[in-house]
Design a protein around this motif. Structure first.
Motif, PDB file in Angstrom:
ATOM      1  N   ILE A   1       3.301   2.066   3.051  1.00 29.10           N
ATOM      2  CA  ILE A   1       2.454   1.971   4.439  1.00 29.10           C
ATOM      3  C   ILE A   1       2.507   0.762   4.733  1.00 29.10           C
ATOM      4  O   ILE A   1       2.448  -0.214   3.832  1.00 29.10           O
ATOM      5  CB  ILE A   1       1.074   2.548   3.983  1.00 29.10           C
ATOM      6  CG1 ILE A   1       1.097   3.987   3.743  1.00 29.10           C
ATOM      7  CG2 ILE A   1       0.256   2.337   5.389  1.00 29.10           C
ATOM      8  CD1 ILE A   1      -0.268   4.599   3.122  1.00 29.10           C
TER       9      ILE A   1
ATOM     10  N   TYR B   1      -5.605   5.566  -1.340  1.00 31.02           N
ATOM     11  CA  TYR B   1      -4.397   5.028  -1.071  1.00 31.02           C
ATOM     12  C   TYR B   1      -4.118   3.954  -2.607  1.00 31.02           C
ATOM     13  O   TYR B   1      -5.192   4.138  -3.486  1.00 31.02           O
ATOM     14  CB  TYR B   1      -4.235   4.040  -0.045  1.00 31.02           C
ATOM     15  CG  TYR B   1      -4.661   4.555   1.199  1.00 31.02           C
ATOM     16  CD1 TYR B   1      -3.372   5.149   1.995  1.00 31.02           C
ATOM     17  CD2 TYR B   1      -5.678   4.874   1.911  1.00 31.02           C
ATOM     18  CE1 TYR B   1      -3.424   5.719   3.047  1.00 31.02           C
ATOM     19  CE2 TYR B   1      -5.898   5.550   2.871  1.00 31.02           C
ATOM     20  CZ  TYR B   1      -4.984   5.946   3.720  1.00 31.02           C
ATOM     21  OH  TYR B   1      -5.035   6.579   4.792  1.00 31.02           O
TER      22      TYR B   1
ATOM     23  N   PRO C   1      -3.896   0.546   5.234  1.00 30.80           N
ATOM     24  CA  PRO C   1      -4.395   1.570   5.997  1.00 30.80           C
ATOM     25  C   PRO C   1      -5.413   1.738   6.973  1.00 30.80           C
ATOM     26  O   PRO C   1      -6.580   1.013   6.404  1.00 30.80           O
ATOM     27  CB  PRO C   1      -4.497   2.522   4.771  1.00 30.80           C
ATOM     28  CG  PRO C   1      -3.870   2.311   3.513  1.00 30.80           C
ATOM     29  CD  PRO C   1      -4.225   0.875   3.811  1.00 30.80           C
TER      30      PRO C   1
ATOM     31  N   THR D   1      -2.637   0.483  -4.300  1.00 32.93           N
ATOM     32  CA  THR D   1      -2.359  -0.822  -4.312  1.00 32.93           C
ATOM     33  C   THR D   1      -2.451  -1.442  -5.489  1.00 32.93           C
ATOM     34  O   THR D   1      -3.834  -1.260  -6.097  1.00 32.93           O
ATOM     35  CB  THR D   1      -3.046  -1.450  -3.064  1.00 32.93           C
ATOM     36  OG1 THR D   1      -2.586  -2.649  -2.780  1.00 32.93           O
ATOM     37  CG2 THR D   1      -4.576  -1.577  -3.166  1.00 32.93           C
TER      38      THR D   1
ATOM     39  N   ARG E   1       4.790   7.001  -0.745  1.00 33.56           N
ATOM     40  CA  ARG E   1       5.296   6.775   0.449  1.00 33.56           C
ATOM     41  C   ARG E   1       4.750   5.483   0.729  1.00 33.56           C
ATOM     42  O   ARG E   1       3.487   5.188   0.811  1.00 33.56           O
ATOM     43  CB  ARG E   1       5.278   7.810   1.533  1.00 33.56           C
ATOM     44  CG  ARG E   1       5.868   9.110   1.068  1.00 33.56           C
ATOM     45  CD  ARG E   1       5.620  10.075   2.106  1.00 33.56           C
ATOM     46  NE  ARG E   1       4.284  10.347   2.503  1.00 33.56           N
ATOM     47  CZ  ARG E   1       3.971  11.704   2.574  1.00 33.56           C
ATOM     48  NH1 ARG E   1       4.928  12.516   3.020  1.00 33.56           N
ATOM     49  NH2 ARG E   1       2.722  11.889   2.820  1.00 33.56           N
TER      50      ARG E   1
ATOM     51  N   TRP F   1       0.752  -1.315  -0.105  1.00 27.47           N
ATOM     52  CA  TRP F   1       0.008  -0.055  -0.004  1.00 27.47           C
ATOM     53  C   TRP F   1       0.803   1.221   0.146  1.00 27.47           C
ATOM     54  O   TRP F   1       1.787   1.187   0.652  1.00 27.47           O
ATOM     55  CB  TRP F   1      -0.830  -0.002   1.227  1.00 27.47           C
ATOM     56  CG  TRP F   1      -2.063  -1.062   1.339  1.00 27.47           C
ATOM     57  CD1 TRP F   1      -1.855  -2.206   1.758  1.00 27.47           C
ATOM     58  CD2 TRP F   1      -3.424  -0.929   0.805  1.00 27.47           C
ATOM     59  NE1 TRP F   1      -3.113  -3.084   1.301  1.00 27.47           N
ATOM     60  CE2 TRP F   1      -3.959  -2.061   0.986  1.00 27.47           C
ATOM     61  CE3 TRP F   1      -3.964   0.102   0.146  1.00 27.47           C
ATOM     62  CZ2 TRP F   1      -5.238  -2.461   0.584  1.00 27.47           C
ATOM     63  CZ3 TRP F   1      -5.433  -0.080  -0.155  1.00 27.47           C
ATOM     64  CH2 TRP F   1      -6.117  -1.242   0.235  1.00 27.47           C
ATOM     65  N   TYR F   2       0.512   2.085  -0.658  1.00 25.56           N
ATOM     66  CA  TYR F   2       1.186   3.534  -0.667  1.00 25.56           C
ATOM     67  C   TYR F   2       0.283   4.736  -0.798  1.00 25.56           C
ATOM     68  O   TYR F   2      -1.026   4.496  -1.138  1.00 25.56           O
ATOM     69  CB  TYR F   2       1.770   3.652  -2.118  1.00 25.56           C
ATOM     70  CG  TYR F   2       2.885   2.529  -2.602  1.00 25.56           C
ATOM     71  CD1 TYR F   2       4.080   2.735  -2.086  1.00 25.56           C
ATOM     72  CD2 TYR F   2       2.209   1.520  -3.125  1.00 25.56           C
ATOM     73  CE1 TYR F   2       5.017   1.688  -2.458  1.00 25.56           C
ATOM     74  CE2 TYR F   2       3.548   0.479  -3.292  1.00 25.56           C
ATOM     75  CZ  TYR F   2       4.603   0.624  -2.899  1.00 25.56           C
ATOM     76  OH  TYR F   2       5.537  -0.301  -3.275  1.00 25.56           O
ATOM     77  N   ASP F   3       0.413   5.956   0.058  1.00 23.58           N
ATOM     78  CA  ASP F   3      -0.201   7.086  -0.210  1.00 23.58           C
ATOM     79  C   ASP F   3      -0.010   7.734  -1.540  1.00 23.58           C
ATOM     80  O   ASP F   3       0.644   7.060  -2.373  1.00 23.58           O
ATOM     81  CB  ASP F   3       0.170   7.789   0.902  1.00 23.58           C
ATOM     82  CG  ASP F   3       1.412   8.493   1.040  1.00 23.58           C
ATOM     83  OD1 ASP F   3       2.024   8.606   0.000  1.00 23.58           O
ATOM     84  OD2 ASP F   3       1.795   9.019   2.042  1.00 23.58           O
TER      85      ASP F   3
END
Length: 328
Positions: A308, A318, A312, A320, A306, A300-302
């Motif tokens: 995660i 987000y 989340p 993914t 970045r 997962w990323y924001d």
């Protein structure tokens, strides 16, 4: 008549210095890059570094400015430190850098020592010789990193942002003059290595650099320079982020000299693509495709790219599996 003669002499001197190519600084350095985790490709093993020994020089070269006038620009060239080794230059890499907002971040101003992590530093490692065998076509390269107009010795000028043809012409000029200086200038004699017979030029870049790399390939082809530069193609990449959200984020900060962050996705497939492009049997059109390896853990990323840890827990959008997901 005397005044007119002096003006003519001054103009001649200015023009002569403008069209000169010259090496301005040179040296050797060691680059340290964190090693990508084998168990988790999106992250890096703490305390584990891969070391690259390289030589480098900065140089000035003539080109054409955004307003069509002659201009002298600057660039950084990196090459293997071949001391005591029987190696050759495998390829020439046109390293087109990301968007930068401060002159201190341009290639010729980059601090070439220590352990750092940005796209210029990573591209410099492609010149490294000691961490990989000589036949590895992703390394042992002559890497050319132009500053772009508006940076380096032209830092007082405006940067023609996303003006593809202008920047592509300047990058191509940097390539041609950089190769000439490396092969012929006495200041590069101690760094000079022979080129392999089937060497290629590969344009590579991330984000803005990706757009510049593709524009440079097109410019080289349209100008009939593919043979001279042994053009193989372009390798471009981008990250898991929303350009609009990124711009809004920086606007909200309301500050100057903003640092630009880079998602870690850039390093995962670049070297394998370079090997494919540089090989003798790459596709004629310079286009290859590659896929990210499957992993058992969902990443997962924001919106800023970045990573995660885990799914989340907070509300928001987000990324993914390459898709945007809304968490309510």
């Amino acid at each position: 008549m005397k005044k007119l003669f002096l003006v003519a002499i001054a103009t001649l001197i200015t023009t002569t210095s403008l069209i000169a190519q010259e090496i301005t600084k040179n040296g050797r350095t060691t680059l340290k890059v964190p090693i990508v985790s084998e168990e988790d490709p999106g992250f890096y093993d703490q305390g584990a570094d891969r070391v690259f020994n390289i030589c480098w020089f900065t140089y000035n070269y003539p080109s054409t400015s955004g307003d069509g006038q002659p201009v002298t620009l600057s660039a950084l060239a990196c090459m293997p430190d071949g001391t005591g080794e029987e190696i050759k230059i495998n390829n020439v890499i046109a390293g087109c850098h990301v968007t930068i907002t401060a002159n201190k971040d341009c290639p010729t101003e980059f601090n070439t020592s220590g352990s750092r992590f940005n796209d210029i530093f990573l591209t410099m490692t492609l010149a490294g010789s000691n961490s990989y065998p000589a036949e590895d076509l992703a390394y042992h390269n002559l890497v050319i990193l132009p500053d772009y107009e508006g940076y380096g010795i032209t830092k007082d000028r405006a940067h023609p942002y996303l003006c593809g043809e202008i920047t592509a012409r300047q990058v191509t000029d940097a390539l041609r003059h950089g190769i000439q200086l490396y092969q012929n200038d006495p200041k590069a004699e101690n760094f000079r290595l022979p080129f392999r017979q089937d060497w290629r030029t590969i344009c590579t870049g991330y984000s803005q650099g990706g757009a510049v790399a593709m524009a440079t390939q097109r410019f080289i082809e349209e100008q009939g320079l593919s043979g001279e530069l042994h053009l193989a193609g372009s390798l471009c990449s981008d990250g898991h982020y929303s350009p609009i959200a990124t711009v809004l984020f920086y606007v909200e900060q309301d500050r100057h000299g903003k640092e630009m962050s880079m998602p870690v996705v850039i390093g995962t497939q670049r070297t394998e693509c370079l090997r494919l492009l540089a090989s003798a049997d790459n596709h004629d059109d310079g286009i290859i495709s590659t896929t990210m390896p499957n992993t058992t853990t969902q990443k997962w990323y924001d919106l800023y790219g970045r990573p995660i840890i885990g799914k989340p827990a907070s509300k928001g959008i987000y990324i993914t599996c390459g898709k945007k997901i809304l968490i309510k």
